[in-house]
Design an enzyme around this catalytic site. Structure first.
Site, PDB file in Angstrom:
ATOM      1  N   ASP A  74      90.817  32.157  69.958  1.00 43.03           N
ATOM      2  CA  ASP A  74      89.944  31.257  71.093  1.00 43.03           C
ATOM      3  C   ASP A  74      89.451  30.294  71.021  1.00 43.03           C
ATOM      4  O   ASP A  74      87.647  29.877  71.395  1.00 43.03           O
ATOM      5  CB  ASP A  74      89.048  32.501  72.486  1.00 43.03           C
ATOM      6  CG  ASP A  74      88.213  31.205  73.441  1.00 43.03           C
ATOM      7  OD1 ASP A  74      88.995  30.173  73.893  1.00 43.03           O
ATOM      8  OD2 ASP A  74      87.259  31.788  74.048  1.00 43.03           O
TER       9      ASP A  74
ATOM     10  N   SER B 236      84.297  37.118  76.047  1.00 41.51           N
ATOM     11  CA  SER B 236      85.076  38.253  75.613  1.00 41.51           C
ATOM     12  C   SER B 236      83.998  38.804  74.487  1.00 41.51           C
ATOM     13  O   SER B 236      84.634  40.120  75.072  1.00 41.51           O
ATOM     14  CB  SER B 236      85.974  37.435  74.754  1.00 41.51           C
ATOM     15  OG  SER B 236      85.518  36.281  73.995  1.00 41.51           O
TER      16      SER B 236
ATOM     17  N   GLU C 268      82.084  33.619  64.715  1.00 45.93           N
ATOM     18  CA  GLU C 268      81.237  32.768  65.353  1.00 45.93           C
ATOM     19  C   GLU C 268      80.915  31.804  63.991  1.00 45.93           C
ATOM     20  O   GLU C 268      79.745  32.307  62.951  1.00 45.93           O
ATOM     21  CB  GLU C 268      80.166  32.965  66.652  1.00 45.93           C
ATOM     22  CG  GLU C 268      79.540  31.553  66.877  1.00 45.93           C
ATOM     23  CD  GLU C 268      79.953  30.767  66.918  1.00 45.93           C
ATOM     24  OE1 GLU C 268      81.831  30.985  68.730  1.00 45.93           O
ATOM     25  OE2 GLU C 268      79.924  29.692  66.825  1.00 45.93           O
TER      26      GLU C 268
ATOM     27  N   HIS D  70      89.799  36.936  80.668  1.00 43.57           N
ATOM     28  CA  HIS D  70      89.555  37.699  80.689  1.00 43.57           C
ATOM     29  C   HIS D  70      89.746  38.667  81.059  1.00 43.57           C
ATOM     30  O   HIS D  70      89.954  39.808  81.216  1.00 43.57           O
ATOM     31  CB  HIS D  70      87.906  37.562  80.716  1.00 43.57           C
ATOM     32  CG  HIS D  70      86.839  36.613  79.851  1.00 43.57           C
ATOM     33  ND1 HIS D  70      85.773  36.139  80.297  1.00 43.57           N
ATOM     34  CD2 HIS D  70      87.053  36.665  78.748  1.00 43.57           C
ATOM     35  CE1 HIS D  70      85.596  35.373  79.030  1.00 43.57           C
ATOM     36  NE2 HIS D  70      86.287  35.981  78.334  1.00 43.57           N
TER      37      HIS D  70
ATOM     38  N   ASN E  76      84.266  31.802  59.587  1.00 46.72           N
ATOM     39  CA  ASN E  76      85.439  30.356  59.838  1.00 46.72           C
ATOM     40  C   ASN E  76      86.335  32.414  60.374  1.00 46.72           C
ATOM     41  O   ASN E  76      86.383  32.836  59.818  1.00 46.72           O
ATOM     42  CB  ASN E  76      86.330  30.176  58.994  1.00 46.72           C
ATOM     43  CG  ASN E  76      87.519  29.595  59.611  1.00 46.72           C
ATOM     44  OD1 ASN E  76      88.402  29.867  60.562  1.00 46.72           O
ATOM     45  ND2 ASN E  76      88.115  28.221  58.876  1.00 46.72           N
ATOM     46  N   GLY E  77      86.606  31.917  61.821  1.00 42.44           N
ATOM     47  CA  GLY E  77      87.357  33.343  62.593  1.00 42.44           C
ATOM     48  C   GLY E  77      88.853  33.466  62.073  1.00 42.44           C
ATOM     49  O   GLY E  77      88.846  34.049  61.518  1.00 42.44           O
TER      50      GLY E  77
ATOM     51  N   HIS F  60      86.878  34.274  67.457  1.00 44.35           N
ATOM     52  CA  HIS F  60      86.431  32.474  68.140  1.00 44.35           C
ATOM     53  C   HIS F  60      85.165  33.023  69.465  1.00 44.35           C
ATOM     54  O   HIS F  60      85.917  33.071  70.664  1.00 44.35           O
ATOM     55  CB  HIS F  60      86.934  31.281  68.284  1.00 44.35           C
ATOM     56  CG  HIS F  60      87.508  30.782  67.496  1.00 44.35           C
ATOM     57  ND1 HIS F  60      88.387  31.461  66.854  1.00 44.35           N
ATOM     58  CD2 HIS F  60      87.700  30.186  67.175  1.00 44.35           C
ATOM     59  CE1 HIS F  60      89.317  30.887  65.922  1.00 44.35           C
ATOM     60  NE2 HIS F  60      88.356  29.319  65.455  1.00 44.35           N
TER      61      HIS F  60
HETATM   62  C1  LIG Z   1      85.413  29.138  73.507  1.00 46.16           C
HETATM   63  S1  LIG Z   1      84.425  29.016  73.056  1.00 46.16           S
HETATM   64  C2  LIG Z   1      85.006  30.809  72.245  1.00 46.16           C
HETATM   65  C3  LIG Z   1      84.057  32.109  73.549  1.00 46.16           C
HETATM   66  C4  LIG Z   1      84.716  32.746  73.964  1.00 46.16           C
HETATM   67  N1  LIG Z   1      85.337  33.447  73.062  1.00 46.16           N
HETATM   68  C5  LIG Z   1      84.540  33.512  75.514  1.00 46.16           C
HETATM   69  O1  LIG Z   1      85.834  34.023  76.248  1.00 46.16           O
HETATM   70  O2  LIG Z   1      83.813  34.291  76.274  1.00 46.16           O
HETATM   71  C6  LIG Z   1      85.173  28.684  71.508  1.00 46.16           C
HETATM   72  C7  LIG Z   1      83.495  29.205  70.457  1.00 46.16           C
HETATM   73  O3  LIG Z   1      84.811  29.311  68.787  1.00 46.16           O
HETATM   74  C8  LIG Z   1      83.564  28.464  67.667  1.00 46.16           C
HETATM   75  N2  LIG Z   1      84.245  27.741  66.987  1.00 46.16           N
HETATM   76  C9  LIG Z   1      84.692  26.876  66.361  1.00 46.16           C
HETATM   77  N3  LIG Z   1      85.401  27.073  65.440  1.00 46.16           N
HETATM   78  C10 LIG Z   1      85.324  27.941  64.532  1.00 46.16           C
HETATM   79  C11 LIG Z   1      85.311  28.813  63.873  1.00 46.16           C
HETATM   80  N4  LIG Z   1      86.848  28.356  63.056  1.00 46.16           N
HETATM   81  N5  LIG Z   1      85.444  30.105  63.315  1.00 46.16           N
HETATM   82  C12 LIG Z   1      84.552  30.932  64.543  1.00 46.16           C
HETATM   83  N6  LIG Z   1      83.815  29.813  65.043  1.00 46.16           N
HETATM   84  C13 LIG Z   1      84.136  29.066  65.482  1.00 46.16           C
HETATM   85  C14 LIG Z   1      82.599  28.184  68.836  1.00 46.16           C
HETATM   86  O4  LIG Z   1      81.321  27.329  68.290  1.00 46.16           O
HETATM   87  C15 LIG Z   1      82.965  27.938  69.620  1.00 46.16           C
HETATM   88  O5  LIG Z   1      81.310  28.994  69.977  1.00 46.16           O
END
Ligand SMILES: C[S@@+](CC[C@H](N)C(=O)[O-])C[C@H]1O[C@@H](n2cnc3c(N)ncnc32)[C@H](O)[C@@H]1O
Length: 281
Positions: free
Chosen positions: A165, A101, A119, A19, A144-145, A42
């Site tokens: 992320d 984030s 997400e 961050h 899917n991100g 993500h």
């Molecule tokens: C490490 S966390 C994200 C934290 C966030 N970026 C932050 O810094 O606050 C990863 C997230 O990605 C989500 N996730 C997993 N695979 C994903 C995908 N293919 N597309 C979008 N989100 C996904 C998970 O559910 C989880 O909430």
């Protein structure tokens, strides 16, 4: 099957590094009047209660943000990051909430800027949507991100940051990240891309870095903070950010901030840091 929930990890040393880098990049983008696009592939839920069962169970934030919270000698960059987290705590003295984030970005975006937060988790997405429903210039999407990189780049603003992320719960995330970057770069070569990674097995990171080098993309900076030396045992010993097209100040800003972060976050003395170009200009 998605089992990772960021609420167990919010505010840990890896979030602190991620961050701060994210904030410094967005600060740079806001120096120009022209609007920019922020894509958080993500997102997690965006805002975390540190007194929740999940956060208290692992207490990771106690060895992260909590170690900076009451310091009085913070470097200016770290002070600005703490000021953001203070806002999320309504200016209170006690550290109760942490910004993910998406919220770090939301606090910094101006009217002319725009964000998309994706997400995939069925329980986390509604929380994310709810946390950002009042922001005019922020959209949320359950998707899917990685696909949103293809779908939304290049942005009409022609300026922006893509934060990638993933949880790396599935080993293929290491490859998907590199593929997504290659796709994104083809469409939007001047964009800034920031990829977070955990160091669990050093070999996985070396391989990811080699694969990134093979894309022939230039200007890739790697920033890392370790709390312990590399190890074959389970668990994350370090984390890093790989930044493509970093603002020119980022390298020196991180070189000046990391010694302080290592000293303060890892008082045990086992920590270290590095800032290296994977590929220069
Ligand atoms: C490490 S966390 C994200 C934290 C966030 N970026 C932050 O810094 O606050 C990863 C997230 O990605 C989500 N996730 C997993 N695979 C994903 C995908 N293919 N597309 C979008 N989100 C996904 C998970 O559910 C989880 O909430």
């Amino acid at each position: 099957m998605l089992s990772y929930r960021h609420s167990f990890h919010a505010g840990n040393h890896a979030d602190v590094l991620k961050h701060i880098v994210q904030m410094l990049i967005i600060e740079n983008l806001t120096q120009k009047e022209k609007g920019f696009y922020y894509l958080d592939t993500h997102s997690g839920v965006g805002r975390y209660r540190l007194f929740s069962d999940e956060a208290e169970k692992t207490a990771e934030y106690k060895e992260g943000i909590a170690r900076l919270w009451e310091q009085t000698d913070l470097p200016a960059e770290v002070q600005r990051y703490i000021n953001l987290i203070k806002k999320v705590n309504y200016g209170g003295k006690e550290l109760r909430y942490y910004a993910g984030s998406p919220l770090i970005a939301a606090l910094m975006l101006r009217e002319q800027d725009r964000a998309l937060l994706t997400e995939l988790h069925p329980a986390d997405f509604p929380l994310l949507r709810n946390n950002f429903k009042e922001y005019q210039n922020i959209n949320t999407k359950r998707d899917n991100g990685f696909q949103q990189i293809k779908a939304t780049l290049p942005p009409k603003e022609r300026r922006g940051l893509v934060l990638i992320d993933p949880p790396y719960e599935l080993k293929e995330d290491y490859d998907l990240v590199v593929q997504a970057i290659a796709e994104g770069y083809k469409r939007f070569a001047t964009g800034i891309y920031a990829i977070w990674y955990p160091v669990v097995l050093r070999q996985q990171i070396k391989r990811m870095v080699r694969n990134l080098q093979d894309t022939n993309i230039r200007k890739i900076l790697q920033i890392e903070l370790a709390v312990r030396p590399d190890s074959d045992q389970r668990g994350m010993t370090a984390s890093g950010m790989i930044v493509i097209n970093p603002p020119w100040q980022l390298e020196s800003q991180m070189k000046s901030v990391l010694p302080y972060l290592v000293k303060t976050l890892v008082p045990e003395g086992t920590g270290s840091w590095s800032v290296n170009w994977i590929t220069p200009e």
